[in-house]
Design a protein around this motif. Structure first.
Motif, PDB file in Angstrom:
ATOM      1  N   THR A   9       6.705  30.271  48.611  1.00 20.54           N
ATOM      2  CA  THR A   9       5.788  31.292  48.103  1.00 20.54           C
ATOM      3  C   THR A   9       5.659  32.819  47.544  1.00 20.54           C
ATOM      4  OG1 THR A   9       5.631  31.524  50.520  1.00 20.54           O
ATOM      5  CG2 THR A   9       4.317  29.645  49.151  1.00 20.54           C
ATOM      6  N   ASP A  10       5.004  33.471  48.574  1.00 21.38           N
ATOM      7  CA  ASP A  10       4.471  34.950  48.433  1.00 21.38           C
ATOM      8  C   ASP A  10       6.281  35.505  49.698  1.00 21.38           C
ATOM      9  OD1 ASP A  10       2.957  34.857  50.359  1.00 21.38           O
ATOM     10  OD2 ASP A  10       1.596  35.913  49.259  1.00 21.38           O
ATOM     11  N   GLU A  11       6.255  34.611  50.592  1.00 19.38           N
ATOM     12  CA  GLU A  11       6.219  35.694  51.887  1.00 19.38           C
ATOM     13  C   GLU A  11       8.328  35.608  51.766  1.00 19.38           C
ATOM     14  OE1 GLU A  11       3.512  33.662  54.428  1.00 19.38           O
ATOM     15  OE2 GLU A  11       4.650  32.834  55.401  1.00 19.38           O
ATOM     16  N   VAL A  12       9.100  34.821  50.927  1.00 17.35           N
ATOM     17  CA  VAL A  12      10.416  35.233  51.791  1.00 17.35           C
ATOM     18  C   VAL A  12      11.495  34.526  50.647  1.00 17.35           C
ATOM     19  CG1 VAL A  12      10.199  32.529  53.069  1.00 17.35           C
ATOM     20  CG2 VAL A  12      12.092  34.105  53.688  1.00 17.35           C
ATOM     21  N   ILE A  13      12.471  35.003  50.802  1.00 17.37           N
ATOM     22  CA  ILE A  13      14.145  34.540  49.707  1.00 17.37           C
ATOM     23  C   ILE A  13      15.003  34.814  50.160  1.00 17.37           C
ATOM     24  CG2 ILE A  13      14.443  36.359  48.897  1.00 17.37           C
ATOM     25  CD1 ILE A  13      12.890  35.483  46.086  1.00 17.37           C
ATOM     26  N   TRP A  14      15.713  33.527  49.817  1.00 15.63           N
ATOM     27  CA  TRP A  14      16.957  33.411  50.122  1.00 15.63           C
ATOM     28  C   TRP A  14      17.685  32.925  49.319  1.00 15.63           C
ATOM     29  CZ3 TRP A  14      18.947  30.489  54.392  1.00 15.63           C
ATOM     30  CH2 TRP A  14      19.941  29.827  54.325  1.00 15.63           C
ATOM     31  N   SER A  15      18.911  34.483  50.419  1.00 19.81           N
ATOM     32  CA  SER A  15      20.552  34.859  49.279  1.00 19.81           C
ATOM     33  C   SER A  15      20.935  34.220  48.531  1.00 19.81           C
ATOM     34  CB  SER A  15      20.583  35.963  49.778  1.00 19.81           C
ATOM     35  OG  SER A  15      20.105  36.581  50.566  1.00 19.81           O
ATOM     36  N   TYR A  16      21.398  32.684  49.505  1.00 21.54           N
ATOM     37  CA  TYR A  16      22.546  31.880  49.072  1.00 21.54           C
ATOM     38  C   TYR A  16      22.042  30.992  47.739  1.00 21.54           C
ATOM     39  CZ  TYR A  16      24.575  34.195  52.851  1.00 21.54           C
ATOM     40  OH  TYR A  16      24.558  35.515  53.440  1.00 21.54           O
ATOM     41  N   GLU A  17      21.923  30.923  46.340  1.00 28.14           N
ATOM     42  CA  GLU A  17      21.102  29.770  45.693  1.00 28.14           C
ATOM     43  C   GLU A  17      21.902  29.136  45.387  1.00 28.14           C
ATOM     44  OE1 GLU A  17      17.309  31.687  43.609  1.00 28.14           O
ATOM     45  OE2 GLU A  17      18.581  32.684  42.712  1.00 28.14           O
ATOM     46  N   TRP A  36      24.129  34.787  59.974  1.00 24.19           N
ATOM     47  CA  TRP A  36      24.354  34.285  58.775  1.00 24.19           C
ATOM     48  C   TRP A  36      24.089  35.703  56.676  1.00 24.19           C
ATOM     49  CZ3 TRP A  36      20.960  29.309  58.561  1.00 24.19           C
ATOM     50  CH2 TRP A  36      21.913  28.522  59.539  1.00 24.19           C
ATOM     51  N   GLY A  37      24.446  36.999  57.305  1.00 23.44           N
ATOM     52  CA  GLY A  37      24.708  38.144  56.102  1.00 23.44           C
ATOM     53  C   GLY A  37      23.432  38.306  55.753  1.00 23.44           C
ATOM     54  N   GLY A  38      22.416  38.542  56.369  1.00 21.88           N
ATOM     55  CA  GLY A  38      21.315  38.975  54.909  1.00 21.88           C
ATOM     56  C   GLY A  38      21.140  37.808  54.371  1.00 21.88           C
ATOM     57  N   ALA A  39      21.072  37.269  54.820  1.00 27.73           N
ATOM     58  CA  ALA A  39      20.343  35.140  54.242  1.00 27.73           C
ATOM     59  C   ALA A  39      18.763  35.540  53.758  1.00 27.73           C
ATOM     60  CB  ALA A  39      20.188  34.637  55.226  1.00 27.73           C
ATOM     61  N   LEU A  40      17.597  35.833  54.855  1.00 29.95           N
ATOM     62  CA  LEU A  40      16.506  35.889  54.448  1.00 29.95           C
ATOM     63  C   LEU A  40      16.087  37.229  53.921  1.00 29.95           C
ATOM     64  CD1 LEU A  40      15.154  33.179  56.494  1.00 29.95           C
ATOM     65  CD2 LEU A  40      15.478  33.145  54.366  1.00 29.95           C
ATOM     66  N   ARG A  41      16.122  37.075  52.965  1.00 32.23           N
ATOM     67  CA  ARG A  41      13.978  38.763  52.786  1.00 32.23           C
ATOM     68  C   ARG A  41      12.944  38.507  52.216  1.00 32.23           C
ATOM     69  NH1 ARG A  41      17.309  39.980  48.118  1.00 32.23           N
ATOM     70  NH2 ARG A  41      18.024  38.171  48.383  1.00 32.23           N
ATOM     71  N   LEU A  42      12.314  39.222  52.195  1.00 30.14           N
ATOM     72  CA  LEU A  42      11.044  39.476  51.836  1.00 30.14           C
ATOM     73  C   LEU A  42      10.423  39.958  51.146  1.00 30.14           C
ATOM     74  CD1 LEU A  42       9.253  40.971  55.546  1.00 30.14           C
ATOM     75  CD2 LEU A  42       9.834  38.738  54.857  1.00 30.14           C
ATOM     76  N   ARG A  43       9.140  39.192  50.103  1.00 34.34           N
ATOM     77  CA  ARG A  43       8.416  39.017  49.149  1.00 34.34           C
ATOM     78  C   ARG A  43       8.108  40.709  48.730  1.00 34.34           C
ATOM     79  NH1 ARG A  43       9.431  34.567  45.162  1.00 34.34           N
ATOM     80  NH2 ARG A  43      10.270  32.409  46.855  1.00 34.34           N
ATOM     81  N   LYS A  44       7.680  41.189  47.444  1.00 35.91           N
ATOM     82  CA  LYS A  44       7.127  42.329  47.915  1.00 35.91           C
ATOM     83  C   LYS A  44       5.680  42.510  48.469  1.00 35.91           C
ATOM     84  CE  LYS A  44       5.907  44.924  44.091  1.00 35.91           C
ATOM     85  NZ  LYS A  44       6.300  45.036  42.798  1.00 35.91           N
ATOM     86  N   GLN A  45       5.241  41.392  47.869  1.00 35.67           N
ATOM     87  CA  GLN A  45       3.843  41.107  47.855  1.00 35.67           C
ATOM     88  C   GLN A  45       3.754  40.549  49.583  1.00 35.67           C
ATOM     89  OE1 GLN A  45       5.571  39.502  45.678  1.00 35.67           O
ATOM     90  NE2 GLN A  45       4.468  41.364  43.728  1.00 35.67           N
ATOM     91  N   PHE A  46       4.228  40.425  50.344  1.00 33.84           N
ATOM     92  CA  PHE A  46       4.218  39.810  51.531  1.00 33.84           C
ATOM     93  C   PHE A  46       3.936  41.131  52.292  1.00 33.84           C
ATOM     94  CE2 PHE A  46       5.637  39.490  56.156  1.00 33.84           C
ATOM     95  CZ  PHE A  46       4.728  39.270  56.439  1.00 33.84           C
ATOM     96  N   VAL A  47       4.761  42.081  52.049  1.00 34.89           N
ATOM     97  CA  VAL A  47       5.170  43.124  53.116  1.00 34.89           C
ATOM     98  C   VAL A  47       4.334  44.164  52.748  1.00 34.89           C
ATOM     99  CG1 VAL A  47       6.844  45.489  52.519  1.00 34.89           C
ATOM    100  CG2 VAL A  47       7.234  43.359  52.376  1.00 34.89           C
ATOM    101  N   GLN A  48       3.301  43.819  51.297  1.00 35.18           N
ATOM    102  CA  GLN A  48       2.182  44.785  50.798  1.00 35.18           C
ATOM    103  C   GLN A  48       0.817  44.076  51.766  1.00 35.18           C
ATOM    104  OE1 GLN A  48       2.332  44.648  46.805  1.00 35.18           O
ATOM    105  NE2 GLN A  48       3.112  46.341  46.633  1.00 35.18           N
TER     106      GLN A  48
END
Length: 540
Positions: A93-101, A335-347
């Motif tokens: 979904t729009d809430e999160v993204i995982w760095s290690y694809e 875990w070195g920045g494994a998780l970040r937020l997608r823009k639409q959630f931040v907004q």
């Protein structure tokens, strides 16, 4: 309060006699005669330990260390229940993204390009059908005939075992609820079926009818809300599953059940729960003590170690630029920045109304950009600090990798918002409309959450502010990363299609429309091959 001990020791009796195979459950008992030997049942507290094993399947993956799994050919990290649930309900979904694809299955999930070979989709299906198998076998081993044959005559123990059986039936219904929601179908098996049976396929209406009937049958015999020992379910748990089913009934069976959802929510609210004054206490290392928690999945850095959702989230929250692990109670590098937020959630938190909102634990700006143009660049995208391995009293968990923080499966804040949404839909609000018809009770519930997040200050909304679009945004602000977002987006008509896009939806950097078949996950290829009664979902 006495706490149900969930650790690998109590799972041995269950796991050692379950064989990972390519049968209808993916995990089925080998032989009724060797399941939980009579020597096991001769032990003090054996039946309670057996029940702990049924619960334990939702927290642990095997009877060894955190890397062990009783599911053959599936990594523990891609088959732990809460982690798989979180991946499927939030990472898509729009809430999160995982760095290690390169981690198996994650790229396809977060870009909405999965297929029937995805290992996480297999892990969730197998783990959840494993829960069905565990519950069924516990029920087989606790029949009056079995107990009589073992000479169990103590009235108190017999009454306890009847409680255990009702809880096992509830856990089985919960497993089928997740299969209904995620896959839309499943092989149906109860304790009455012969072992190693390839169960018939049940579709959503059939699963819905079974779950509803089963929960209503056991509900009067479950312990009242907040009276069971910590770690065990009660009437509020069963009502929560029913409320979720009724809220989503139009998706599941094409029928409006909003009044029933409201009724279940009201009964949960009357059960003695209260909002935790500090919102973030619900996500700390001692969150099992929160008066807001209806049910959480246990995590303990010493005895209940797994790579489950809270371990993933807290270690993954550590930013690549910030080295903020100590503030979260894990190793400084996490875990070195494994998780970040997608823009639409931040907004969702844009605007002065959220400047002091306790739910806004976002960090960004400066070198950390809002946009994520390159998923592999861990410096792009804001980060979150909602979950922590530090207690409400400031004491770090005893392990800097495996956290003490339980996964908040069901809590009162969700119930308040479910009630408000169900009331508005019952009274005529529909997706895409601007109908603002929240009644006074719904507004009280919504504003209780907003006041709690803002120390009672300037957060209230009026009836004219509250549309369904407001509700879904408020659900994200209140419940992000708690395993609800995919289900919510589907119910609101915002998941598939292109009316609402988010970064990397459909494998486009700015988001593109995705097809309706993605409202359901495919049945794993291995499960289809093992059970000729199963058919694949449309579009896969």
């Amino acid at each position: 309060m006495k706490k149900l001990k969930i650790n690998a020791f109590y799972l041995v009796g269950l796991f050692l006699v379950l064989n990972s195979c390519t049968g209808d459950l993916d995990v089925v008992p080998k032989d009724d005669d060797v399941f939980l030997s009579e020597a096991f049942f001769a032990q003090p507290d054996a039946y309670r330990q057996g029940l702990a094993g049924v619960y334990g399947n939702l927290s642990l993956t095997g009877y060894g260390d955190a890397g062990s799994s009783f599911l053959e050919g599936i990594d523990a990290g891609t088959s732990q229940f809460s982690r798989c649930l979180w991946y499927l309900q939030n990472l898509t979904t729009d809430e999160v993204i995982w760095s290690y694809e390169n981690d198996p299955g994650t790229k396809e999930l977060q870009r909405n390009i999965w297929n029937a070979s995805n290992p996480i989709i297999l892990g969730m299906f197998s783990r959840t059908m494993g829960e069905v198998a565990f519950a069924n076998e516990f029920l087989r081993q606790t029949t009056p005939e079995k107990l009589s044959g073992r000479g169990v005559t103590d009235a108190t123990l017999l009454a306890d075992i009847e409680d255990f059986r009702n809880e096992a039936r509830t856990l089985r219904a919960f497993a089928y609820y997740n299969l209904m929601d995620l896959y839309g179908k499943a092989p149906f098996i109860t304790e009455a079926a012969p072992l190693n049976t390839a169960g018939p396929q049940y579709d959503r209406p059939q699963l819905f009818a079974f779950i509803e009937s089963e929960l209503n049958a056991v509900l009067p015999n479950l312990k009242p809300a907040r009276t069971n020992e910590n770690g065990r379910l009660d009437q509020a748990f069963a009502r929560m599953v029913l409320a979720k089913m009724y809220l989503n009934a139009e998706v599941y069976i094409g029928t409006n059940r909003y009044a029933d959802c409201m009724d279940q929510c009201s009964q949960i609210i009357a059960g003695g729960y209260a909002l935790r004054p500090n919102y973030l206490d619900n996500f700390k290392a001692d969150n099992n003590t929160s008066e807001e928690m209806i049910f959480s999945l246990q995590s303990d850095g010493q005895v209940t170690q797994s790579y489950g959702a809270t371990t993933v989230m807290i270690n993954g929250e550590v930013g690549s630029l910030e080295a903020n692990g100590a503030s979260l109670g894990v190793g400084s590098g996490g875990w070195g920045g494994a998780l970040r937020l997608r823009k639409q959630f931040v907004q969702k938190f844009d605007g002065s109304a959220y400047d002091f909102d306790a739910r806004k634990t976002l960090s960004g700006g400066g070198d950390r950009t809002l946009e994520i143009s390159d998923i592999a660049n861990k410096d792009q995208g804001y980060i979150l600090a909602k979950f922590s391995n530090i207690s409400s009293g400031g004491i770090p968990g005893q392990n800097s990798t495996f956290v003490n923080t339980d996964f908040p499966l069901f809590r009162l804040g969700d119930v308040y918002l479910m009630y408000a949404e169900a009331q508005m839909r019952r009274d005529g609000a529909t997706n895409g409309s601007n109908t603002a018809n929240a009644n006074s009770q719904s507004l009280t519930y919504i504003n209780s959450l907003r006041e709690r997040a803002n120390d009672g200050n300037f957060a209230n909304v009026t009836a004219s502010d509250v549309t369904l679009d407001f509700i879904i945004d408020e659900r994200s602000r209140e419940l992000h990363w708690e395993g609800h977002r995919r289900q919510d987006l589907i119910r609101f008509g915002k998941y598939t299609g292109g009316t609402y896009n988010w970064a990397w939806k459909g494998n486009g950097a700015n988001g593109i429309a995705i097809s309706n078949n993605l409202k359901l996950f495919p049945l794993p290829a291995q499960s289809l091959a093992a059970n000729p009664n199963l058919t694949q979902n449309t579009g896969y």
